[in-house]
Scaffold this motif. Structure first.
Motif, PDB file in Angstrom:
ATOM      1  N   UNK A 256     -16.951   2.802 -30.621  1.00  0.00           N
ATOM      2  CA  UNK A 256     -16.651   4.165 -30.166  1.00  0.00           C
ATOM      3  C   UNK A 256     -17.674   5.157 -30.715  1.00  0.00           C
ATOM      4  N   UNK A 257     -17.812   6.280 -30.015  1.00  0.00           N
ATOM      5  CA  UNK A 257     -18.731   7.325 -30.474  1.00  0.00           C
ATOM      6  C   UNK A 257     -18.205   7.958 -31.755  1.00  0.00           C
ATOM      7  N   UNK A 258     -16.898   8.252 -31.794  1.00  0.00           N
ATOM      8  CA  UNK A 258     -16.255   8.844 -32.972  1.00  0.00           C
ATOM      9  C   UNK A 258     -14.753   8.778 -32.784  1.00  0.00           C
ATOM     10  N   UNK A 259     -14.015   9.112 -33.834  1.00  0.00           N
ATOM     11  CA  UNK A 259     -12.559   9.132 -33.722  1.00  0.00           C
ATOM     12  C   UNK A 259     -12.088  10.223 -32.770  1.00  0.00           C
ATOM     13  N   UNK A 260     -12.916  11.239 -32.566  1.00  0.00           N
ATOM     14  CA  UNK A 260     -12.565  12.320 -31.650  1.00  0.00           C
ATOM     15  C   UNK A 260     -12.893  11.978 -30.193  1.00  0.00           C
ATOM     16  N   UNK A 261     -13.719  10.959 -29.986  1.00  0.00           N
ATOM     17  CA  UNK A 261     -14.061  10.522 -28.624  1.00  0.00           C
ATOM     18  C   UNK A 261     -13.843   9.009 -28.571  1.00  0.00           C
ATOM     19  N   UNK A 262     -12.573   8.589 -28.355  1.00  0.00           N
ATOM     20  CA  UNK A 262     -12.225   7.167 -28.447  1.00  0.00           C
ATOM     21  C   UNK A 262     -12.371   6.382 -27.144  1.00  0.00           C
ATOM     22  N   UNK A 263     -12.815   7.031 -26.059  1.00  0.00           N
ATOM     23  CA  UNK A 263     -12.892   6.348 -24.760  1.00  0.00           C
ATOM     24  C   UNK A 263     -14.236   5.647 -24.623  1.00  0.00           C
ATOM     25  N   UNK A 264     -14.191   4.374 -24.247  1.00  0.00           N
ATOM     26  CA  UNK A 264     -15.415   3.614 -23.989  1.00  0.00           C
ATOM     27  C   UNK A 264     -15.390   3.089 -22.557  1.00  0.00           C
ATOM     28  N   UNK A 265     -16.569   3.015 -21.955  1.00  0.00           N
ATOM     29  CA  UNK A 265     -16.731   2.377 -20.653  1.00  0.00           C
ATOM     30  C   UNK A 265     -17.391   1.026 -20.869  1.00  0.00           C
ATOM     31  N   UNK A 266     -16.904  -0.004 -20.180  1.00  0.00           N
ATOM     32  CA  UNK A 266     -17.355  -1.373 -20.436  1.00  0.00           C
ATOM     33  C   UNK A 266     -17.691  -2.054 -19.121  1.00  0.00           C
ATOM     34  N   UNK A 267     -18.765  -2.823 -19.118  1.00  0.00           N
ATOM     35  CA  UNK A 267     -19.068  -3.707 -18.004  1.00  0.00           C
ATOM     36  C   UNK A 267     -19.841  -4.903 -18.528  1.00  0.00           C
ATOM     37  N   UNK A 268     -19.861  -5.972 -17.761  1.00  0.00           N
ATOM     38  CA  UNK A 268     -20.597  -7.177 -18.143  1.00  0.00           C
ATOM     39  C   UNK A 268     -21.625  -7.495 -17.075  1.00  0.00           C
ATOM     40  N   UNK A 269     -22.718  -8.104 -17.501  1.00  0.00           N
ATOM     41  CA  UNK A 269     -23.768  -8.489 -16.560  1.00  0.00           C
ATOM     42  C   UNK A 269     -24.315  -9.862 -16.931  1.00  0.00           C
ATOM     43  N   UNK A 270     -24.983 -10.475 -15.965  1.00  0.00           N
ATOM     44  CA  UNK A 270     -25.742 -11.700 -16.218  1.00  0.00           C
ATOM     45  C   UNK A 270     -27.135 -11.510 -15.650  1.00  0.00           C
ATOM     46  N   UNK A 271     -28.128 -11.816 -16.480  1.00  0.00           N
ATOM     47  CA  UNK A 271     -29.522 -11.815 -16.035  1.00  0.00           C
ATOM     48  C   UNK A 271     -30.008 -13.266 -16.000  1.00  0.00           C
ATOM     49  N   UNK A 272     -30.680 -13.630 -14.938  1.00  0.00           N
ATOM     50  CA  UNK A 272     -31.217 -14.990 -14.806  1.00  0.00           C
ATOM     51  C   UNK A 272     -32.739 -14.940 -14.832  1.00  0.00           C
ATOM     52  N   UNK A 273     -33.346 -15.910 -15.520  1.00  0.00           N
ATOM     53  CA  UNK A 273     -34.803 -15.963 -15.578  1.00  0.00           C
ATOM     54  C   UNK A 273     -35.366 -16.399 -14.219  1.00  0.00           C
ATOM     55  N   UNK A 274     -36.320 -15.650 -13.696  1.00  0.00           N
ATOM     56  CA  UNK A 274     -36.910 -15.988 -12.401  1.00  0.00           C
ATOM     57  C   UNK A 274     -38.134 -16.879 -12.576  1.00  0.00           C
ATOM     58  N   UNK A 275     -38.791 -17.210 -11.468  1.00  0.00           N
ATOM     59  CA  UNK A 275     -39.932 -18.130 -11.500  1.00  0.00           C
ATOM     60  C   UNK A 275     -41.102 -17.577 -12.298  1.00  0.00           C
ATOM     61  N   UNK A 276     -41.197 -16.269 -12.424  1.00  0.00           N
ATOM     62  CA  UNK A 276     -42.275 -15.648 -13.195  1.00  0.00           C
ATOM     63  C   UNK A 276     -41.927 -15.537 -14.693  1.00  0.00           C
ATOM     64  N   UNK A 277     -40.710 -15.960 -15.062  1.00  0.00           N
ATOM     65  CA  UNK A 277     -40.319 -15.911 -16.462  1.00  0.00           C
ATOM     66  C   UNK A 277     -39.619 -14.637 -16.879  1.00  0.00           C
ATOM     67  N   UNK A 278     -39.392 -13.724 -15.929  1.00  0.00           N
ATOM     68  CA  UNK A 278     -38.703 -12.467 -16.244  1.00  0.00           C
ATOM     69  C   UNK A 278     -37.217 -12.601 -15.909  1.00  0.00           C
ATOM     70  N   UNK A 279     -36.399 -11.783 -16.582  1.00  0.00           N
ATOM     71  CA  UNK A 279     -34.965 -11.797 -16.327  1.00  0.00           C
ATOM     72  C   UNK A 279     -34.607 -10.768 -15.263  1.00  0.00           C
ATOM     73  N   UNK A 280     -33.796 -11.202 -14.306  1.00  0.00           N
ATOM     74  CA  UNK A 280     -33.311 -10.331 -13.239  1.00  0.00           C
ATOM     75  C   UNK A 280     -31.785 -10.344 -13.225  1.00  0.00           C
ATOM     76  N   UNK A 281     -31.173  -9.169 -13.126  1.00  0.00           N
ATOM     77  CA  UNK A 281     -29.715  -9.097 -13.083  1.00  0.00           C
ATOM     78  C   UNK A 281     -29.203  -9.609 -11.745  1.00  0.00           C
TER      79      UNK A 281
END
Length: 510
Positions: A256-281
């Motif tokens: 959390x940011x602080x006890x006065x701002x207890x709300x968090x936003x959450x998401x999950x992602x997966x990145x896969x390595x492509x043929x060039x060796x870079x990660x793409x979501x």
């Protein structure tokens, strides 16, 4: 679809909470419309064309809740690989080695992650000359008979304005709980599960491995909304299937940011390595069902590839949703008036007075007010039934998000009271009281005992003695199998003897 009942007090509670949000609905929509368009967001079970062919990288569900047994901590659970058949060997289910599995935390409502927790996996194979996942009975995670194993690292990344400013390794080479091959291979799976729970610094805990799929739903919703005539409802389509799960429990003040701002936003992602060796979501998930039933086909892959800051390009999918129109065309239930600014608040901003952070920038995230303590008796309809510790304030394993989503989409928050549901109100397996809370995966050997075999008997001994018919009057199927097995063994012995004779003959000198 079916109907259910709940208390009037619960209805009044949610009405009070959303009053301010609905009053500001027009401003909310206007705010989202100003977001920059960009590359997209969210996922579920086989929800988009590209990811449906890449199950190792597919987010199925995301959960976030204040831990019921440790209310000073928050638990995050992200699941992957939909519809794992428990007996799906010999190549059982593993996290991808060429991927980054990320949990993102936005702790100030600006639609950018301030913390990122990254899981990366490595696969080890002890013996490549066998086809077996395990070569004997597995008694612990270090057992040499567990032929294929995985380990993982956890990295903590702190960000500012989308740029990494600090990195730290939280864990290294942590063992993953294996797929539950069956009771012959893994007679004490609970022990393996317990060994896979890893204690991190500051009281945090981590788990990665197979689990029962906690999502419960009748997915015949996609067959023209339960057949177009409600002829089939109430079947938990996900019963008996497993998923690969990442679970992380952390001190709440870490995210959390602080006890006065207890709300968090959450998401999950997966990145896969492509043929060039870079990660793409390739996959992303925040709220349930968004990319599954809110986005049309033309947006699904793009939605899976972007970040929350650019969700304005999908605004029309939320304010003018397809699902209510489909329900109206099939069941003649009038769709609520558009634009649906009530859905903007639920899916993009959080409900004012409940889980909406100050100065929020609308974006599709699963928002959790960590200051709301766990409910002593959780209600499956969460906030709709007056239980503010449940969905859409985060998401607990027991929250019935199908019923909640149907009722909200049909106008529950704008005066169109309804009790729609899919008649699947709970998971087929109970959840645990302690971390990681998930039910154990269904084992590959989940079938009933074979006919002609008494419970607890040694099948090998019975086969050796040539199983007797289960009843009088002819041979049973089991007897036939036993006879075939005996005949096969004799045949193999004869072949072996013949080969030995042939080799001896070839070695003779004439």
């Amino acid at each position: 679809m079916t109907t259910d009942s709940r208390s009037g007090a619960g209805r009044r509670g949610i009405a009070t909470l959303i009053a301010g949000a609905l009053a500001a609905g027009g401003l909310a929509a206007a705010g989202v419309a100003t977001l920059e368009p960009g590359a997209a967001s969210a996922s579920s079970h086989r929800e988009a064309p590209l990811i449906s062919g890449q199950p190792q990288y597919d987010n199925t569900d995301l959960y976030a809740f204040v831990s019921p047994d440790k209310p000073d901590t928050t638990t995050l659970i992200a699941n992957f690989i939909p519809f794992e058949d428990p007996a799906g060997g010999p190549n059982f289910f593993q996290f991808a080695d060429d991927a980054q599995y990320d949990l993102h935390i936005d702790n100030n409502g600006d639609a950018q992650d301030d913390l990122l927790l990254r899981y990366t996996f490595r696969t080890q194979t002890k013996n490549k000359k066998t086809f077996l996942y395990n070569t004997g009975v597995v008694s612990n995670l270090a057992d040499p008979d567990l032929n294929i194993t995985q380990t993982y690292d956890i990295e903590l990344v702190k960000l500012k304005h989308g740029k990494a400013v600090y990195r730290s390794k939280l864990a290294d080479d942590v063992p993953v709980a294996p797929s539950n091959v069956g009771k012959a291979s893994m007679p004490d799976y609970n022990k393996l599960r317990d060994q896979a729970i890893y204690k991190l610094p500051n009281g945090a805990q981590s788990f990665a491995g197979q689990a029962d799929d906690p999502f419960f739903a009748d997915l015949r919703v996609f067959d023209l909304l339960y057949g177009g005539n409600l002829s089939e409802v109430g079947r938990d389509t996900l019963k008996g299937y497993n998923v690969n799960s990442i679970a992380l429990q952390v001190p709440t003040d870490m995210i959390t940011e602080s006890s006065k701002q207890p709300v968090v936003g959450i998401w999950s992602t997966v990145q896969r390595r492509n043929a060039q060796g870079y990660y793409e979501q390739v996959s992303r998930l925040g709220n349930p069902l968004v990319n599954e039933v809110v986005n049309p086909l033309k947006d699904k892959d793009r939605f899976n590839a972007s970040s929350p800051a650019y969700d304005g390009q999908f605004l029309k999918n939320v304010t003018n949703p397809e699902l209510p129109k489909l329900i109206e065309s099939i069941y003649k239930i009038k769709a609520p008036s558009e634009p649906r600014n009530d859905l903007v608040d639920v899916f993009l901003k959080g409900v004012k007075g409940l889980n909406q952070p100050p100065y929020v920038k609308p974006a599709e995230e699963l928002r959790l007010n960590t200051s709301i303590k766990p409910a002593a008796s959780p209600k499956r309809l969460g906030v709709l039934d007056g239980d503010n510790a449940g969905f859409p304030n985060g998401r607990r394993l027991t929250d019935d998000v199908i019923d909640e989503a149907l009722q909200v989409v049909e106008g529950e928050l704008v005066g169109s009271k309804n009790d729609l549901g899919d008649a699947v109100d709970a998971n087929d397996k109970g959840f645990g009281k302690y971390f990681p809370y998930l039910a154990n995966p269904t084992a590959g050997s989940r079938g009933a005992t074979a006919k002609g075999v008494s419970s607890g008997s040694d099948v090998k001994n019975q086969l050796g003695d040539a199983l007797q018919p289960a009843g009088a009057g002819g041979m049973s199927n089991t007897s036939l199998i036993a006879a075939s097995a005996g005949g096969g063994a004799a045949g193999i012995a004869l072949i072996g003897a013949g080969l030995m004779w042939w080799r001896r003959m070839r070695s003779r000198v004439y």
